[in-house]
Structures are given as C-alpha cells and as structure tokens.
Design an enzyme around this catalytic site. Sequence first.
Site, PDB file in Angstrom:
ATOM      1  N   ILE A  46       0.810  -1.222   0.000  1.00 18.42           N
ATOM      2  CA  ILE A  46       0.000   0.000   0.000  1.00 18.42           C
ATOM      3  C   ILE A  46       0.838   1.264   0.000  1.00 18.42           C
ATOM      4  O   ILE A  46       0.291   2.366  -0.023  1.00 18.42           O
ATOM      5  CB  ILE A  46      -0.989   0.020   1.181  1.00 18.42           C
ATOM      6  CG1 ILE A  46      -0.251  -0.044   2.519  1.00 18.42           C
ATOM      7  CG2 ILE A  46      -1.999  -1.111   1.057  1.00 18.42           C
ATOM      8  CD1 ILE A  46      -1.167   0.153   3.726  1.00 18.42           C
ATOM      9  N   SER A  50      11.815   5.487  -0.982  1.00 16.97           N
ATOM     10  CA  SER A  50      13.123   5.232  -1.573  1.00 16.97           C
ATOM     11  C   SER A  50      13.878   4.127  -0.848  1.00 16.97           C
ATOM     12  O   SER A  50      14.792   3.537  -1.403  1.00 16.97           O
ATOM     13  CB  SER A  50      13.947   6.513  -1.590  1.00 16.97           C
ATOM     14  OG  SER A  50      14.040   7.073  -0.297  1.00 16.97           O
ATOM     15  N   TYR A  51      13.515   3.816   0.397  1.00 17.13           N
ATOM     16  CA  TYR A  51      14.206   2.737   1.105  1.00 17.13           C
ATOM     17  C   TYR A  51      13.268   1.984   2.031  1.00 17.13           C
ATOM     18  O   TYR A  51      13.656   1.528   3.103  1.00 17.13           O
ATOM     19  CB  TYR A  51      15.419   3.260   1.888  1.00 17.13           C
ATOM     20  CG  TYR A  51      15.187   4.531   2.647  1.00 17.13           C
ATOM     21  CD1 TYR A  51      14.685   4.513   3.939  1.00 17.13           C
ATOM     22  CD2 TYR A  51      15.457   5.757   2.056  1.00 17.13           C
ATOM     23  CE1 TYR A  51      14.467   5.679   4.627  1.00 17.13           C
ATOM     24  CE2 TYR A  51      15.247   6.934   2.741  1.00 17.13           C
ATOM     25  CZ  TYR A  51      14.760   6.896   4.028  1.00 17.13           C
ATOM     26  OH  TYR A  51      14.542   8.067   4.708  1.00 17.13           O
ATOM     27  N   GLY A  52      12.016   1.817   1.619  1.00 19.62           N
ATOM     28  CA  GLY A  52      11.102   1.026   2.426  1.00 19.62           C
ATOM     29  C   GLY A  52       9.750   0.889   1.781  1.00 19.62           C
ATOM     30  O   GLY A  52       9.463   1.509   0.754  1.00 19.62           O
ATOM     31  N   GLU A  53       8.910   0.065   2.383  1.00 20.54           N
ATOM     32  CA  GLU A  53       7.546  -0.106   1.902  1.00 20.54           C
ATOM     33  C   GLU A  53       6.661  -0.598   3.037  1.00 20.54           C
ATOM     34  O   GLU A  53       7.146  -1.078   4.060  1.00 20.54           O
ATOM     35  CB  GLU A  53       7.494  -1.070   0.715  1.00 20.54           C
ATOM     36  CG  GLU A  53       7.929  -2.479   1.027  1.00 20.54           C
ATOM     37  CD  GLU A  53       7.899  -3.378  -0.199  1.00 20.54           C
ATOM     38  OE1 GLU A  53       7.552  -2.894  -1.287  1.00 20.54           O
ATOM     39  OE2 GLU A  53       8.215  -4.572  -0.062  1.00 20.54           O
ATOM     40  N   VAL A  54       5.368  -0.452   2.839  1.00 24.17           N
ATOM     41  CA  VAL A  54       4.383  -0.954   3.791  1.00 24.17           C
ATOM     42  C   VAL A  54       3.450  -1.893   3.047  1.00 24.17           C
ATOM     43  O   VAL A  54       2.931  -1.549   1.974  1.00 24.17           O
ATOM     44  CB  VAL A  54       3.578   0.182   4.440  1.00 24.17           C
ATOM     45  CG1 VAL A  54       2.498  -0.382   5.363  1.00 24.17           C
ATOM     46  CG2 VAL A  54       4.503   1.103   5.224  1.00 24.17           C
ATOM     47  N   LYS A  69       5.658  -3.094   7.996  1.00 26.17           N
ATOM     48  CA  LYS A  69       6.541  -2.041   7.508  1.00 26.17           C
ATOM     49  C   LYS A  69       7.942  -2.611   7.348  1.00 26.17           C
ATOM     50  O   LYS A  69       8.468  -3.261   8.250  1.00 26.17           O
ATOM     51  CB  LYS A  69       6.541  -0.884   8.498  1.00 26.17           C
ATOM     52  CG  LYS A  69       7.464   0.268   8.142  1.00 26.17           C
ATOM     53  CD  LYS A  69       7.269   1.373   9.167  1.00 26.17           C
ATOM     54  CE  LYS A  69       8.260   2.494   8.992  1.00 26.17           C
ATOM     55  NZ  LYS A  69       8.051   3.543  10.010  1.00 26.17           N
ATOM     56  N   ASP A 173       6.706  15.063  15.032  1.00 23.16           N
ATOM     57  CA  ASP A 173       6.302  15.090  13.622  1.00 23.16           C
ATOM     58  C   ASP A 173       4.788  14.949  13.527  1.00 23.16           C
ATOM     59  O   ASP A 173       4.264  14.125  12.779  1.00 23.16           O
ATOM     60  CB  ASP A 173       7.006  13.987  12.840  1.00 23.16           C
ATOM     61  CG  ASP A 173       6.946  14.210  11.328  1.00 23.16           C
ATOM     62  OD1 ASP A 173       6.627  15.347  10.912  1.00 23.16           O
ATOM     63  OD2 ASP A 173       7.211  13.262  10.572  1.00 23.16           O
TER      64      ASP A 173
END
Length: 419
Positions: A46, A50-54, A69, A173
Amino acid sequence: MEPILIPSQHNRLVIPSEPNEEEFNYIADGYKGKLNIDSYDIISTIGSGSYGEVCIVREKSTKQVYAMKKIYYTEVSDTELVKKRALRERDAMVICNNKNNKRAPKLYCSFIDDNEGVFYYVMEFIAGGDFNSYCYKRLVDGKKFTEEEIKFYIAELVLCLEAFHSYGLLHRDVKPENLMINKDGHLVLGDFGSSKLANNSGGGGGNFGNTLTVPMSTSYSTSPSSSISSSLLGGSGGFTPSHWNGMAGSAGSSFGSSSLGRSFDNTPPNFNSFLRNPHSSYTSYIGTPQYMAVEVVQGVNYSKLCDFWSLGAILFELVTGQALFVESPDTTEQKIRENIGNWRGLLNTAVQKNQPMSKQAESLIRECIAPERKRPDASTIKKHPFFEGINWEEMANFNVEPPFKPTLSSDDDISYFTN
C-alpha cells in the site's frame, strides 16, 4: 521520572547505540506469529518509498491481518543511523504497548534480517486511512468541516498527545498524514520515527523539565532551494491526498513516512541531513517543516509543547482549508522556515484574511502558535472555551460518535489507501 524499560531491554533505557538482531527482535505478549518473513502472506503493497515499503499481510497460522513495515537499511549511506532510528521507533511503540495505549497502533512484533538488510515491524492495520487524505476528499466533495466536527478531531488529537507525553515522549512530527482513522472512526497517532524520550517529566508550564543543549548540526531541507508541496496543499493551500505525493494513501505517512524516505515532491531526501544527530536532545532538527514549532526551527531547547504548535497549525487548516506557513506549491523549505520565524505577523495576516472564524477557534490557534513559554499543554488546552460541550471522560473512553466511520468490506479492505 522512573526509567522506562522495555521487555527486550533489561538494563538500559531506550535508544541504544547499535541495535542488533537480539535487541531489535520483539514480540508482544500473546502474539502467536513468528519472527520471520516466511510466516506471512503479502496481500498488497500500500505504499513505498526510496528505502522502504508498507504491506498488508496475513499471518499464516492465525490468518490475522496486519500492516508490515519494511525498512531497507542498506539502501542508505549511514546504515547505523538508520538502525538507531528504527530502534527508537520500535521502542516508542513498545512503550505505548506497555501502557495499553489505544491511541497508537499496536506493535505485535519486530525483527531484523541482517542478510537482506531489512527491518520488519508487524503492526495493527488501521484500515480507515490517514486523516490528510480524508480531509482532502471532503474538500474535493465540497463538504467543509463544521466547527463541531473540528472540535471532535482536535479533541482526539489532544488525547493522543496527552497519552504520548505522559510516557515521557515527544512525537516531533505531528501532522495530518501521521494521524490514522481506525475502523470505528477514531484518530490514532502513528509514525514514531522522530519521537524522543525526555529526560524527566518534571518542569512547570507543561515542560518535561531538563533539556539538553547541543550544537545544531543538521538541516531538515534536502537543499535550501528545494521545492516542496505541502502535504496539505492544493493550489495556494489546502489538503492534498497523501498518495499524490509519492505514497498510496496513508502507507507512507501514518505507518511511517519519515523512515521510508518519502519526500513531498517525490525526490528522495538527503538521508544524512534528514536524520543526522537523532539522539541529541531537543535541538535536533526533526519534523515536517510547515508544522515545526518556531523553537525547533531556531535550534533552541524545546519540550513536548512543540507538538502543540503542530496542533495549532492543524487546527488552522481545518478551519480555513489553508496551510498556515506554505504560500504556494512552489514555496521552498527555506521560505517555510522564514515564515515560521516571522510567525507573529504572518499569523495576524492569515487570521484576518480567513475571517469569519469563531473567536474560540482563533483564540486556541493563537495560544498554540505562540512562544513556547506561553503555549498550553494538554491539561490547559482541555479547559479552553473552544472545547465547550466536550465531555473529556466520554471522549477518552471512545464513547463519542465520530463524524465519519469507514465502511469496510473485509479485514483486508485497503480501499481507503487506494481511492
């Protein structure tokens, strides 16, 4: 303040120097899944950066659905820095687990694959998407928020921050993309990659107490002239869907945008400048520029009250549909910082330009967008006239009906991340 210890850390506080497999691996009480990727079937990705995904995954033995994650820490120049940040996020989530915090996503397990260079978090799947995308859709549909609806969501954000701060943590954040909507329509605060453990919980005026002072050694910006589209920007200001900015729905935001390397204009950020000096206390430059408190931008000591500045900026956007410190899609990060530094004049102009707004809403905005020494904490904010009629006990117990409740067809419904 009592030291906050986590199950995998018997003799130390959070944030060690070099996380390894033994100290990164974590499993929550009662969780039946295993600490390896082969135990999960991937349903859908989903979001990616640039250096990860979920991904949405189903645990094979229990058939339960989770959000997973993944952070590819070998894809960046400073691997150890990424490891520290990953463990800081994990530790904040475990602290919330230990406190049974229903206003944060539950972490079920975390593990590391050093051979592949990947950190994994298996978390509660918050299926309603992120608050930013919900706000944008409402504006597109011409459904402006009523003040009662705004009051509900800001009250829920107050409760999210109150809980987080009570554990001695700063979020740093706070933004609409990092607020998720659960299946019942309530807000959940996510993405703890920028969080910080305070020294103690003492201090007056809502401050944690002692803060460390270190030299400013980093800049948030990818470059002084980099163009940035506000996550709440549309035209000259307003809400923009998260997935228009390089991620699908809230995948890159509420489940952890910062740690996936997502940037606002689809350009991978300079990771070193973004995360350098993550453990230096309260002068490290962390957060989303247009929501950063003035003391953070100026590099001076700050406390949990920096999160309430962010709340004030979000309240302004909900009331007006405009981003307070972002003038146009071409506004640079440097210009945003300049605007925040000149917040007094800018706030007066913005409030006058966006009349009418209720006196109560304007008052709360002005109390939050203010010098830190005058800014309220959660206990003070809850007494503000803006929240007249709010039953805080009922709100805290999730007994107040939200303005919106997601319509979900199954336990793996990802429609709020793709539409």
